[in-house]
Design a protein around this motif. Structure first.
Motif, mmCIF file in Angstrom:
data_model
loop_
_atom_site.group_PDB
_atom_site.id
_atom_site.type_symbol
_atom_site.label_atom_id
_atom_site.label_comp_id
_atom_site.label_asym_id
_atom_site.label_seq_id
_atom_site.Cartn_x
_atom_site.Cartn_y
_atom_site.Cartn_z
ATOM 1 N N LEU A 140 43.275 42.895 29.462
ATOM 2 C CA LEU A 140 41.923 43.464 29.195
ATOM 3 C C LEU A 140 41.216 42.732 30.509
ATOM 4 C CD1 LEU A 140 41.483 41.981 25.795
ATOM 5 C CD2 LEU A 140 42.365 44.377 25.992
ATOM 6 N N LEU A 141 40.643 42.140 30.670
ATOM 7 C CA LEU A 141 40.011 41.632 31.921
ATOM 8 C C LEU A 141 39.983 42.492 33.232
ATOM 9 C CD1 LEU A 141 39.524 37.680 31.015
ATOM 10 C CD2 LEU A 141 37.713 40.031 30.475
ATOM 11 N N ASN B 58 39.261 53.749 28.445
ATOM 12 C CA ASN B 58 39.648 55.088 27.783
ATOM 13 C C ASN B 58 40.672 54.817 26.406
ATOM 14 O OD1 ASN B 58 38.861 55.629 30.801
ATOM 15 N ND2 ASN B 58 40.877 54.864 31.795
ATOM 16 N N LYS B 59 40.844 53.514 25.852
ATOM 17 C CA LYS B 59 40.593 54.014 24.496
ATOM 18 C C LYS B 59 39.854 53.743 23.390
ATOM 19 C CE LYS B 59 45.710 52.265 26.040
ATOM 20 N NZ LYS B 59 46.080 50.669 25.655
ATOM 21 N N LYS C 199 39.037 48.610 20.449
ATOM 22 C CA LYS C 199 39.502 50.284 19.545
ATOM 23 C C LYS C 199 40.630 49.648 18.662
ATOM 24 C CE LYS C 199 39.785 54.372 17.823
ATOM 25 N NZ LYS C 199 39.574 56.243 17.813
ATOM 26 N N MET C 200 40.553 49.461 17.698
ATOM 27 C CA MET C 200 41.511 48.848 16.285
ATOM 28 C C MET C 200 42.414 49.743 16.134
ATOM 29 S SD MET C 200 40.474 44.523 15.487
ATOM 30 C CE MET C 200 42.149 44.430 15.122
ATOM 31 N N GLN C 201 41.148 50.442 14.938
ATOM 32 C CA GLN C 201 41.540 51.781 14.827
ATOM 33 C C GLN C 201 40.501 52.501 14.565
ATOM 34 O OE1 GLN C 201 44.045 49.653 11.156
ATOM 35 N NE2 GLN C 201 42.709 50.815 10.251
ATOM 36 N N GLU C 202 41.246 53.475 13.398
ATOM 37 C CA GLU C 202 38.904 54.266 13.161
ATOM 38 C C GLU C 202 38.193 54.057 12.545
ATOM 39 O OE1 GLU C 202 36.872 57.325 14.378
ATOM 40 O OE2 GLU C 202 39.323 56.974 15.249
ATOM 41 N N GLY C 203 36.973 52.907 13.120
ATOM 42 C CA GLY C 203 36.034 52.893 12.042
ATOM 43 C C GLY C 203 36.439 51.470 12.449
ATOM 44 N N ILE C 204 37.137 50.635 12.900
ATOM 45 C CA ILE C 204 37.205 48.758 13.234
ATOM 46 C C ILE C 204 38.052 48.344 14.180
ATOM 47 C CG2 ILE C 204 38.792 47.457 12.316
ATOM 48 C CD1 ILE C 204 39.869 48.888 9.517
#
Length: 157
Positions: free
Chosen positions: A41-42, A51-52, A73-78
């Motif tokens: 990540l870093l 980009n994600k 982003k983990m999934q849409e809205g989370i």
């Protein structure tokens, strides 16, 4: 010393990618170790976060980057609130709290469902701030992305 009112919260710019990594490595090495997931990540934050569909913000005071955080982003809205760090020279000036306020306001404007974070109860000040802002503890999954995590919290938007 700079007046804290001069804080400016700015979005990601590639020229600050090194600050993002350096601020986080500093606290990780102080309290824990830098894990492979952290390195990914870093060192490649634009590729692995921006980009994600994620975001990185910085607290800037004058020309200095005083703090940072990311929304992964983990999934849409989370989104995972991660990689929040404040430079040791700027700690104790409520910069983390200003970043947290900005983060929650930003997430609400995006109409997301919730924010999630992983932490460690050893970081008492951080846990205190998370609870103060309305994060509640939830069950930590067995395959948590971070070995150091012993607490997972969420904020319903």
């Amino acid at each position: 010393m700079n007046d804290i009112k001069q804080i400016e919260i700015i979005p990601f710019n590639p020229k600050y990618a090194k600050d993002f990594a350096d601020l986080n490595v500093a606290w990780l090495e102080k309290y824990f170790v830098v894990e492979p997931h952290d390195v990914e990540l870093l060192e490649r934050c634009e590729e692995t976060i921006i980009n994600k569909g994620g975001y990185i913000f910085f607290a800037k005071i004058g020309s200095a980057i005083a703090g940072t955080f990311s929304l992964i982003k983990m999934q849409e809205g989370i989104y995972e609130l991660g990689k929040m760090a404040v430079s040791p020279e700027f700690q104790g000036k409520k910069i983390g709290q200003q970043l947290m306020t900005f983060c929650i306001d930003f997430a609400k404007k995006q109409h997301w469902n919730k924010l999630v974070l992983y932490s460690n109860t050893k970081l008492e000040n951080a846990i205190y701030i998370y609870k103060k802002y309305g994060f509640v503890e939830i069950e930590l999954e067995k395959d948590s992305p971070y070995l150091r995590s012993n607490i997972k919290m969420e904020f319903a938007l």
